[in-house]
Every structure is written in structure tokens, then in C-alpha cells.
Design an enzyme around this catalytic site. Sequence first.
Site, PDB file in Angstrom:
ATOM      1  N   GLN A   1       0.842  -1.195   0.000  1.00  0.00           N
ATOM      2  CA  GLN A   1       0.000   0.000   0.000  1.00  0.00           C
ATOM      3  C   GLN A   1       0.881   1.249   0.000  1.00  0.00           C
ATOM      4  OE1 GLN A   1      -3.547  -0.450   0.317  1.00  0.00           O
ATOM      5  NE2 GLN A   1      -3.613   1.674  -0.293  1.00  0.00           N
ATOM      6  N   PHE A   2       1.396   1.631  -1.189  1.00  0.00           N
ATOM      7  CA  PHE A   2       2.274   2.799  -1.244  1.00  0.00           C
ATOM      8  C   PHE A   2       1.563   4.080  -0.823  1.00  0.00           C
ATOM      9  CE2 PHE A   2       0.314   3.198  -5.391  1.00  0.00           C
ATOM     10  CZ  PHE A   2       0.266   4.568  -5.611  1.00  0.00           C
ATOM     11  N   THR A   3       0.241   4.095  -0.908  1.00  0.00           N
ATOM     12  CA  THR A   3      -0.503   5.315  -0.570  1.00  0.00           C
ATOM     13  C   THR A   3      -0.453   5.648   0.917  1.00  0.00           C
ATOM     14  OG1 THR A   3      -2.582   4.096  -0.402  1.00  0.00           O
ATOM     15  CG2 THR A   3      -2.049   5.059  -2.538  1.00  0.00           C
TER      16      THR A   3
END
Length: 140
Positions: free
Chosen positions: A73-75
Site C-alpha cells: 500500500q504505497f498510498t
Amino acid sequence: MRAVVQTVSRASVTVAEEIVGEIKDGLLVLLGVTHDDTFATAQTMARKVYELRILDDEKSASDIGAPVLVVSQFTLYGDARKGRRPTWQAAAPAEVAEPLVTAFADALRARGASVQTGKFRAHMLVESVNVGPRTVLLDL
């Protein structure tokens, strides 16, 4: 490394209409990686997540053998302090992040966890039924 850990009665990840990972009665972990994370960071985060006393009766996943679903989950490293469009500059590039997400999942497995994962760089549909709900943010 940053992780959002949720207790779930069930959770799954679907890619292109195929379920690629699913668990029941365990932990859903959304995992973000930043530029200075290392394999040691992944090991430490895996220990913290697996031993986190977030389940019923202050038990951890390691205490009861609860499964873990890991979703990259890079966000989690999005920054929207200046306006409405987040910047992702604090997130590590995929070439750095993918091996560390894999190392995190492998470190959980080495501790005895049953681990399912999403698919890196894929458009994932993540479904979960949260219990409690209990959600913890871990930041290393």
C-alpha cells in the site's frame, strides 16, 4: 515502513476477477515502504505485527496462530498537506518496495504465520469485514 493492522473476520484480495489471497479470523496488514527501509526494518515490522496484542483477550496472532493477509500500500506515504492532490514522494519506488514487502511476508512465515498476499503492481480489490473494529497504525 508503515503498517495499518486490522482485525478481520474475513479478508480477500482480488486481481482480474481472481482471488489471489484470502483469510478468515486474522489480521489484514496494509504495508507501505519508504526510501530508507531495509530488510532489517521488514524483520522488525513483521515481529511487531505478529506479536501485536490486538485480538480478543489481548492475544496476538502469534499466540493463537491467526492468519495474516499482507497487501502492499504505497498510498500510506501519501502527503496531502499542501492541497487536495497527494504527493507520493515519501513512498519507495516499486523496485525498492517489492523486495521489502516480500521480505516482510517471508519474515512472518519464518515466525510460523500463515500468510496470504496481494499482488504487487496490480489493481487490487481488497475486501474485509473488520472485527471490533480494531485498527492500529505502526510506523518504524
